[in-house]
Scaffold this motif. Structure first.
Motif, PDB file in Angstrom:
ATOM      1  N   THR A 156       0.822  -1.221   0.000  1.00  0.00           N
ATOM      2  CA  THR A 156       0.000   0.000   0.000  1.00  0.00           C
ATOM      3  C   THR A 156       0.851   1.265   0.000  1.00  0.00           C
ATOM      4  OG1 THR A 156      -0.117  -0.001   2.416  1.00  0.00           O
ATOM      5  CG2 THR A 156      -1.881  -1.134   1.231  1.00  0.00           C
ATOM      6  N   GLY A 157       2.093   1.126   0.423  1.00  0.00           N
ATOM      7  CA  GLY A 157       2.960   2.295   0.479  1.00  0.00           C
ATOM      8  C   GLY A 157       2.675   3.185   1.677  1.00  0.00           C
ATOM      9  N   ARG A 158       1.986   2.643   2.650  1.00  0.00           N
ATOM     10  CA  ARG A 158       1.716   3.445   3.837  1.00  0.00           C
ATOM     11  C   ARG A 158       1.945   2.618   5.090  1.00  0.00           C
ATOM     12  NH1 ARG A 158      -4.806   4.479   3.588  1.00  0.00           N
ATOM     13  NH2 ARG A 158      -4.759   4.335   5.839  1.00  0.00           N
ATOM     14  N   ALA A 159       2.443   3.271   6.102  1.00  0.00           N
ATOM     15  CA  ALA A 159       2.734   2.585   7.357  1.00  0.00           C
ATOM     16  C   ALA A 159       1.437   2.274   8.091  1.00  0.00           C
ATOM     17  CB  ALA A 159       3.626   3.453   8.236  1.00  0.00           C
ATOM     18  N   ILE A 160       1.419   1.138   8.745  1.00  0.00           N
ATOM     19  CA  ILE A 160       0.277   0.772   9.598  1.00  0.00           C
ATOM     20  C   ILE A 160       0.656   1.185  11.019  1.00  0.00           C
ATOM     21  CG2 ILE A 160      -1.133  -1.114  10.503  1.00  0.00           C
ATOM     22  CD1 ILE A 160      -0.499  -2.666   7.922  1.00  0.00           C
ATOM     23  N   THR A 161       0.072   2.262  11.473  1.00  0.00           N
ATOM     24  CA  THR A 161       0.440   2.773  12.787  1.00  0.00           C
ATOM     25  C   THR A 161      -0.288   2.003  13.880  1.00  0.00           C
ATOM     26  OG1 THR A 161      -1.349   4.385  12.798  1.00  0.00           O
ATOM     27  CG2 THR A 161       0.767   5.085  11.825  1.00  0.00           C
ATOM     28  N   ASP A 162       0.238   2.103  15.086  1.00  0.00           N
ATOM     29  CA  ASP A 162      -0.445   1.466  16.217  1.00  0.00           C
ATOM     30  C   ASP A 162      -1.829   2.076  16.403  1.00  0.00           C
ATOM     31  OD1 ASP A 162       2.194   0.595  18.639  1.00  0.00           O
ATOM     32  OD2 ASP A 162       1.646  -0.182  16.660  1.00  0.00           O
ATOM     33  N   ALA A 163      -1.903   3.386  16.186  1.00  0.00           N
ATOM     34  CA  ALA A 163      -3.202   4.058  16.353  1.00  0.00           C
ATOM     35  C   ALA A 163      -4.228   3.496  15.369  1.00  0.00           C
ATOM     36  CB  ALA A 163      -3.037   5.560  16.151  1.00  0.00           C
ATOM     37  N   ALA A 164      -3.792   3.274  14.125  1.00  0.00           N
ATOM     38  CA  ALA A 164      -4.706   2.725  13.117  1.00  0.00           C
ATOM     39  C   ALA A 164      -5.113   1.311  13.504  1.00  0.00           C
ATOM     40  CB  ALA A 164      -4.022   2.722  11.747  1.00  0.00           C
ATOM     41  N   LEU A 165      -4.160   0.556  14.015  1.00  0.00           N
ATOM     42  CA  LEU A 165      -4.481  -0.815  14.426  1.00  0.00           C
ATOM     43  C   LEU A 165      -5.457  -0.828  15.586  1.00  0.00           C
ATOM     44  CD1 LEU A 165      -1.322  -3.101  14.248  1.00  0.00           C
ATOM     45  CD2 LEU A 165      -3.619  -3.603  13.440  1.00  0.00           C
ATOM     46  N   HIS A 166      -5.225   0.027  16.560  1.00  0.00           N
ATOM     47  CA  HIS A 166      -6.142   0.096  17.706  1.00  0.00           C
ATOM     48  C   HIS A 166      -7.553   0.406  17.217  1.00  0.00           C
ATOM     49  CE1 HIS A 166      -3.533  -0.539  21.086  1.00  0.00           C
ATOM     50  NE2 HIS A 166      -2.701   0.424  20.729  1.00  0.00           N
ATOM     51  N   GLN A 167      -7.654   1.338  16.293  1.00  0.00           N
ATOM     52  CA  GLN A 167      -8.958   1.726  15.766  1.00  0.00           C
ATOM     53  C   GLN A 167      -9.613   0.553  15.046  1.00  0.00           C
ATOM     54  OE1 GLN A 167     -11.081   3.937  16.206  1.00  0.00           O
ATOM     55  NE2 GLN A 167     -12.445   3.574  14.470  1.00  0.00           N
ATOM     56  N   SER A 168      -8.842  -0.148  14.225  1.00  0.00           N
ATOM     57  CA  SER A 168      -9.386  -1.298  13.487  1.00  0.00           C
ATOM     58  C   SER A 168      -9.844  -2.391  14.450  1.00  0.00           C
ATOM     59  CB  SER A 168      -8.334  -1.861  12.529  1.00  0.00           C
ATOM     60  OG  SER A 168      -7.979  -0.898  11.560  1.00  0.00           O
ATOM     61  N   ILE A 169      -9.045  -2.608  15.477  1.00  0.00           N
ATOM     62  CA  ILE A 169      -9.429  -3.628  16.468  1.00  0.00           C
ATOM     63  C   ILE A 169     -10.741  -3.239  17.132  1.00  0.00           C
ATOM     64  CG2 ILE A 169      -8.790  -4.564  18.737  1.00  0.00           C
ATOM     65  CD1 ILE A 169      -5.849  -4.550  17.722  1.00  0.00           C
ATOM     66  N   ARG A 170     -10.897  -1.960  17.425  1.00  0.00           N
ATOM     67  CA  ARG A 170     -12.158  -1.507  18.060  1.00  0.00           C
ATOM     68  C   ARG A 170     -13.338  -1.774  17.127  1.00  0.00           C
ATOM     69  NH1 ARG A 170      -8.920   2.405  20.723  1.00  0.00           N
ATOM     70  NH2 ARG A 170      -8.887   3.822  18.927  1.00  0.00           N
ATOM     71  N   VAL A 171     -13.173  -1.480  15.860  1.00  0.00           N
ATOM     72  CA  VAL A 171     -14.255  -1.691  14.889  1.00  0.00           C
ATOM     73  C   VAL A 171     -14.632  -3.166  14.836  1.00  0.00           C
ATOM     74  CG1 VAL A 171     -14.799  -1.659  12.421  1.00  0.00           C
ATOM     75  CG2 VAL A 171     -13.691   0.321  13.480  1.00  0.00           C
ATOM     76  N   TYR A 172     -13.637  -4.045  14.756  1.00  0.00           N
ATOM     77  CA  TYR A 172     -13.912  -5.474  14.629  1.00  0.00           C
ATOM     78  C   TYR A 172     -14.440  -6.078  15.930  1.00  0.00           C
ATOM     79  CZ  TYR A 172     -12.518  -5.972   9.841  1.00  0.00           C
ATOM     80  OH  TYR A 172     -12.494  -5.883   8.466  1.00  0.00           O
TER      81      TYR A 172
END
Lengths: 418, 377
Positions: free
Chosen positions: B151-167
């Protein structure tokens, strides 16, 4: 002179054939006497970790090997039926059905398999190996251990895959020590790996000698040779046997006396042997078509050495981890296709026989791509037919021989000049 | 019918059309198989996770069969056929987990022939040990790195936390639906529940959450129908489109008077088995969650699985268990005789239906009808 040498070589082959039969009987005798001698027995997938188990004082029993033997003695059909009557689906591997049948009937070609003290399974081999060993574990009420690991989907091997397998082997040691009251003899383990390395190096040399024309040893012989890699790779008997086999092969190469008289065609065989119909190979051999190479005896049980690897006796756990990782059935279709290309090219094959084995999805995986690699890249014709490796009810021999006959005629026609 | 449920059903029925629409809007879609793949990582990478599903087109299925031999399960053949014929041409990526021997081959052939730009093989573990945790943590990091590279973009911890919350919110919402199904008079049928759950496999999770919340609001206070008919447990690997297209097993069971109280679908109860949670290290949290074996036959020892199923049956007063097993599915075929024996020892009658493309409606219905009648007697 040539006839004299031919007879000497035939005599040497008879000698090693007898030796193998004797070792096979002795192995099953040893297993049969284990309980009375207070020796622990572990049921495992074929050739899983006998080197390690031996160093723990545990005898390794391969029920698959026993079911192959059972099939070769025309007994597997009834045991497969016995397994099916107890609910095992006829759509699962015939080794498994036969093993369960022998277990429930408490019977086998040399009597029943010894009651295990431990059952070990390995999900990287296949789903049957992941699941079916639980059944004898439940039946005999003995512990079951799952030796985990990574399936080698891509050709490369990552260090953490090896680290994981090594940790699993250590975990197995701990499990055996805790549950069976045994103790690892680390020096013996290193010695077993050293011996197994020598055996595998000899075996690999034998496989490479099959590249010569005429071929000194066919698949008919090598599928029987596998017994040593499965059961006795760490033992002197295996080194003695393969020392003699390699000597015979070298002599055959030197004097250009092939294992198949009047070798006209060189064939590659894919998949497990049809244990109840080993005469299948004879059909081709009698017509001058030699099976000079096969994936089963080459890459399944000796993949690591076949790919240029070597054991380091000072690193026995790592050596074992590498051997398990390079097994063909733990390897993905894409890297295996390169192996197949190598077989056709380096063993100079004129044709290929692909046994579409309904009993082994992993071995049959990617058959269309294998065929495309073999025929598309090398223009080598292919014979395909379906069946099961241990269930004699699965094959119509007349129909297969009919196809084989046409295939051989095609090879002959292609060989004609102009 | 609730508008939300209708929209969920339409989303599933029109999934390929909608996927192409999302692709047209600039989204990158990443396919995956089964619930062993950490969708949260895909989501955090800014891609839209889409689980592969069956199709009812025979030509497509036969295309897969050509590459996989006829003794591979129909679901794998259908997925592969779709990949080769371009049904999934909108996918920018495809992730296959080491779920079983069939997936190992399907993945390889997909890689060779389906031409998805991003491809990743995701190794899984059968045992939860220190060694496997270390390895699996490495797999998570490797997948993260691969997604970042594509994707050419870093997966930040903040983004991961948000995704985990959604799931995790999604899991919680689906659990609420399952809890409603346990009521003496549930306001939703089993068919409705499964339709709602499977829609979530093929749409943005945020949208799925919104529709589930809306549907739950619609269901609140809705008078349910008192349970009647024998209490059943449905054991099913995945949403069996092959059986359900021609023989919608869930609808059939309910029409014939059976009451599906609980299931162990890979994307139902098993999928919900535990949330990821909001730990400080999201990769560690994902490792922990996905390592806790989603209890399917592939990686659960059959003795443990039989015990779990017996407990489930006792907890829900199950009278009968219907097991839909894909033909040639080795793990399920090996475990079934033992699991059946254990359930029957505990007074649970069992019926096995072998799912295969050629299965026809009438014989299945006859068997299910007879089973339900027997339990009702």
């Amino acid at each position: 002179m040539s006839e004299e040498i031919r007879e000497q070589l035939a005599q040497r082959k008879r000698q090693t054939d007898e030796m193998r039969k004797r070792h096979t009987k002795e192995h099953y005798q040893e297993l049969g006497e284990a309980k009375a001698k207070g020796i622990k027995v572990a049921w495992t997938p074929a050739g899983l970790v006998p080197e390690l188990l031996d160093a723990l004082g545990i005898l390794s029993c391969s029920p698959e090997n026993y079911s192959a033997l059972c099939a070769s003695k025309q007994l597997a059909g009834k045991f497969c039926e016995a397994g099916e009557l107890r609910g095992i689906s006829p759509d699962v591997c015939s080794y498994g059905r036969c093993i369960m049948g022998m277990m429930w009937e408490n019977d086998g070609p040399y009597g029943p398999m010894p009651r295990p003290d431990l059952v070990i399974n390995d999900p990287t081999f296949c789903d049957a190996h992941s699941k079916m060993w639980e059944i004898p574990s439940i039946h005999y009420k003995v512990p079951s251990f799952r030796l985990d690991g990574a399936f080698r989907f891509n050709g490369s091997v990552r260090q953490r895959e090896i680290d994981w397998r090594v940790s699993e082997l250590h975990r197995l040691v701990g499990f055996c020590e805790d549950n069976l009251g045994v103790k690892l003899d680390y020096d013996r383990f290193k010695e077993n790996i050293r011996m197994a390395g020598q055996v595998r190096a000899l075996y690999n040399e034998m496989q490479n000698l099959r590249k010569e024309t005429p071929c000194p040893r066919s698949t008919r012989e090598t599928v029987a040779d596998i017994f040593y890699l499965v059961a006795l790779a760490h033992r002197q008997e295996a080194r003695d046997y393969f020392t003699l086999v390699v000597e015979e092969c070298r002599e055959r190469v030197k004097h250009k006396i092939g294992i198949v008289p009047n070798e006209r065609f060189r064939l590659f065989y894919d998949n497990i042997a049809i244990w109840y119909w080993l005469q299948f190979y004879d059909y081709f051999h009698e017509r001058g078509a030699a099976f000079v190479c096969d994936a089963y005896s080459n890459a399944v049980f000796n993949g690591y050495y076949a790919d240029g690897g070597q054991f380091d006796p000072e690193k026995p756990f790592e050596s074992l981890a590498l051997r398990l990782t390079y097994n063909q059935i733990c390897t993905g279709v894409v890297p295996n296709l390169e192996r197949y290309a190598q077989y056709i090219e380096e063993w100079k094959c004129d044709g290929a026989v692909l046994f579409v084995n309904r009993g082994c999805k992993v071995f049959t995986s990617g058959n269309l791509d294998k065929a495309n690699t073999i025929s598309g890249r090398y223009g080598v014709p292919i014979l395909e037919f379906e069946g099961e490796m241990a269930d004699p009810r699965s094959i119509d021999r007349v129909e297969v021989e009919g196809r084989a006959s046409i295939f051989l005629e095609m090879l002959a026609a292609r060989a004609q000049p102009g | 019918m609730s508008a939300a449920l209708e929209q969920l059903r339409e989303s599933y029925d029109n999934r390929h059309q909608l996927a192409r629409q999302w692709q047209g809007e600039g989204r990158q879609l990443c396919g995956y198989l089964y619930s062993y793949v950490p969708e949260e990582l895909i989501h955090a990478a800014g891609m839209l996770p889409i689980q592969l599903t069956d199709c009812d087109d025979r030509e497509t299925y036969l295309q897969g069969k050509e590459y996989l031999e006829d003794f591979y399960c129909d679901f794998a053949c259908s997925c592969l056929g779709q990949g080769i014929r371009g049904n999934y041409s909108y996918l920018a990526g495809m992730i296959f987990p080491d779920a079983c021997e069939t997936v190992r081959t399907t993945a390889a052939v997909w890689k060779l022939h389906a031409g998805t730009p991003f491809f990743h093989w995701f190794a899984t573990c059968y045992e939860d040990t220190p060694g496997s945790r270390t390895f699996f943590h490495g797999e998570m990091l490797e997948l993260k790195g691969a997604l970042e590279g594509f994707t050419g973009r870093a997966i930040t911890d903040a983004a991961l936390h948000q995704s985990i919350r959604v799931y995790d919110e999604n899991r919680a919402l689906v659990q609420q639906l399952y809890a409603l199904r346990q009521l003496p008079a549930p306001p939703l049928t089993g068919r409705e529940l499964f339709d709602a759950v499977k829609a979530g496999l093929v749409m943005p999770k945020e949208e799925h959450n919104r529709l589930l919340r809306q549907w739950l609001d619609d269901l609140a206070g809705k008078a349910g129908r008192p349970r009647q008919g024998p209490r059943l447990f449905l054991s099913c690997l995945i949403f069996e489109e092959t059986i359900s297209q021609r023989a919608d097993i869930v609808k059939m069971i309910e029409e014939l008077g059976g009451d599906i109280v609980v299931d162990d679908l890979g994307d139902g109860v098993r999928y919900l088995s535990r949330p990821v949670g909001d730990g400080a290290d999201p990769i560690a949290a994902l490792t922990e969650r996905y390592l806790a074996a989603v209890p399917g036959a592939f990686r659960y020892p059959c003795e443990r699985r039989a015990r779990d199923l017996v407990n489930l049956a006792e907890q829900h007063q199950i009278q009968g268990a219907i097991a839909v097993i894909p033909r040639y599915c080795t793990p399920y075929l090996w475990e079934y005789p033992y699991v059946r024996q254990r359930l029957e020892e505990h007074g649970v009658a069992t019926l096995m239906l072998e799912s295969v493309e050629s299965m026809t409606y009438a014989p299945v219905r006859t068997r299910v009808e007879a089973f339900i009648e027997m339990l009702s007697a």
